[in-house]
Design a protein around this motif. Structure first.
Motif, mmCIF file in Angstrom:
data_model
loop_
_atom_site.group_PDB
_atom_site.id
_atom_site.type_symbol
_atom_site.label_atom_id
_atom_site.label_comp_id
_atom_site.label_asym_id
_atom_site.label_seq_id
_atom_site.Cartn_x
_atom_site.Cartn_y
_atom_site.Cartn_z
ATOM 1 N N HIS A 164 21.343 35.835 48.672
ATOM 2 C CA HIS A 164 20.124 36.184 47.938
ATOM 3 C C HIS A 164 19.997 37.704 47.775
ATOM 4 O O HIS A 164 19.621 38.201 46.706
ATOM 5 C CB HIS A 164 18.888 35.631 48.655
ATOM 6 N N VAL A 168 21.294 37.599 44.037
ATOM 7 C CA VAL A 168 20.031 37.318 43.352
ATOM 8 C C VAL A 168 19.190 38.586 43.229
ATOM 9 O O VAL A 168 18.883 39.045 42.123
ATOM 10 C CB VAL A 168 19.249 36.215 44.088
ATOM 11 N N ILE A 197 21.728 28.183 44.833
ATOM 12 C CA ILE A 197 21.583 29.344 43.960
ATOM 13 C C ILE A 197 22.380 29.103 42.687
ATOM 14 O O ILE A 197 23.590 28.834 42.749
ATOM 15 C CB ILE A 197 22.081 30.629 44.653
#
Length: 265
Positions: A164, A168, A197
């Motif tokens: 993440h 991300v 994800i």
């Protein structure tokens, strides 16, 4: 390979699996595939089954070089062969010639030129498969260790947090994220999917990717017109009376591209 001969099938007791030789280390014997009995050496025994040792190996999918004897018998033969070798100049000469052929690659060429069209024995296939599986396990352990080291170096609590934070939140590309986490791109895609994800479609740039491409385009345009900074050069040309269309032609870009770098006038 042909199936095991059936002539002695009614007399069989215990029988090894096809393509596997079973030795009893406690009794120091080896088990016959045909009759299911134990012997110190099958080489002579299999003659009662109307087979040579070579035919026995082929019949039951064993390696051509597989000794058909108990370990102690093999060791005794090895000691006897070494003794004969030390006392025989003829044997020493044959061995020297064999080593020379091995070093030159002649033995390998002969091996493949005379290879059986039916392929390797079942035992060799099993050994190759087990070796391949072991190699894959070793590679997996190595990849896991590299990933763990990358997580520690980056100060990440776990893999999910790292994915993440880098992919991300950091909007890094697949290539950049793979480099940070020390994994391959294909494995990274699997890890992203496993952690829920979504992988960005090919061609969909992240913010970081768009900025990088813009910088690359600016450098290329600057090189084309011989300038150090394309924005400074464009603004100077406009101040001297050049039109946006002329500058678009000079840089090889569109009028909106030029206008965005020139700014309000």
């Amino acid at each position: 390979m042909a199936p095991p001969r059936t002539g002695d099938s009614e007399r069989r007791g215990r029988h090894p699996d096809f393509g596997r030789l079973i030795r009893d280390e406690n009794a120091d014997t080896v088990l016959c595939h045909v009759c299911g009995r134990d012997f110190r050496s099958l080489g002579a025994h299999v003659r009662v089954h109307d087979m040579t040792a070579a035919e026995y190996r082929e019949e039951f999918g064993l390696l051509r070089s597989r000794p058909l004897s108990a370990y102690s018998f093999v060791q005794e033969q090895s000691v006897a062969r070494r003794s004969r070798y030390r006392n025989s100049t003829e044997m020493q000469g044959h061995l020297a010639a064999g080593r020379a052929m091995a070093r030159s690659g002649e033995l390998t060429r002969r091996r493949w030129n005379g290879a059986d069209a039916d392929g390797p024995p079942d035992e060799l296939r099993r050994i190759q498969r087990e070796s391949l599986d072991a190699g894959r396990r070793t590679q997996t352990r190595g990849a896991d260790e590299r990933l763990a080291a990358a997580l520690r170096a980056g100060g990440f609590a776990d893999l999910g947090q790292a994915l993440h934070a880098v992919y991300v939140d950091g909007q890094k590309s697949i290539e950049e994220t793979a480099a940070v986490l020390a994994v391959g791109k294909n494995r990274l895609r699997r890890l992203l999917t496993d952690h829920g994800i979504a992988v960005r479609p090919v061609g969909q740039n992240s913010d970081t990717g768009r900025r990088s491409r813009a910088r690359s385009n600016d450098r290329a345009a600057a090189e084309r017109v011989g300038a150090k900074d394309i924005t400074v050069w464009l603004r100077r040309q406009v101040a001297e009376g050049a039109t946006l269309r002329e500058l678009a032609t000079a840089t090889g870009h569109s009028i909106p591209w030029v206008a965005a770098r020139v700014g309000p006038r």
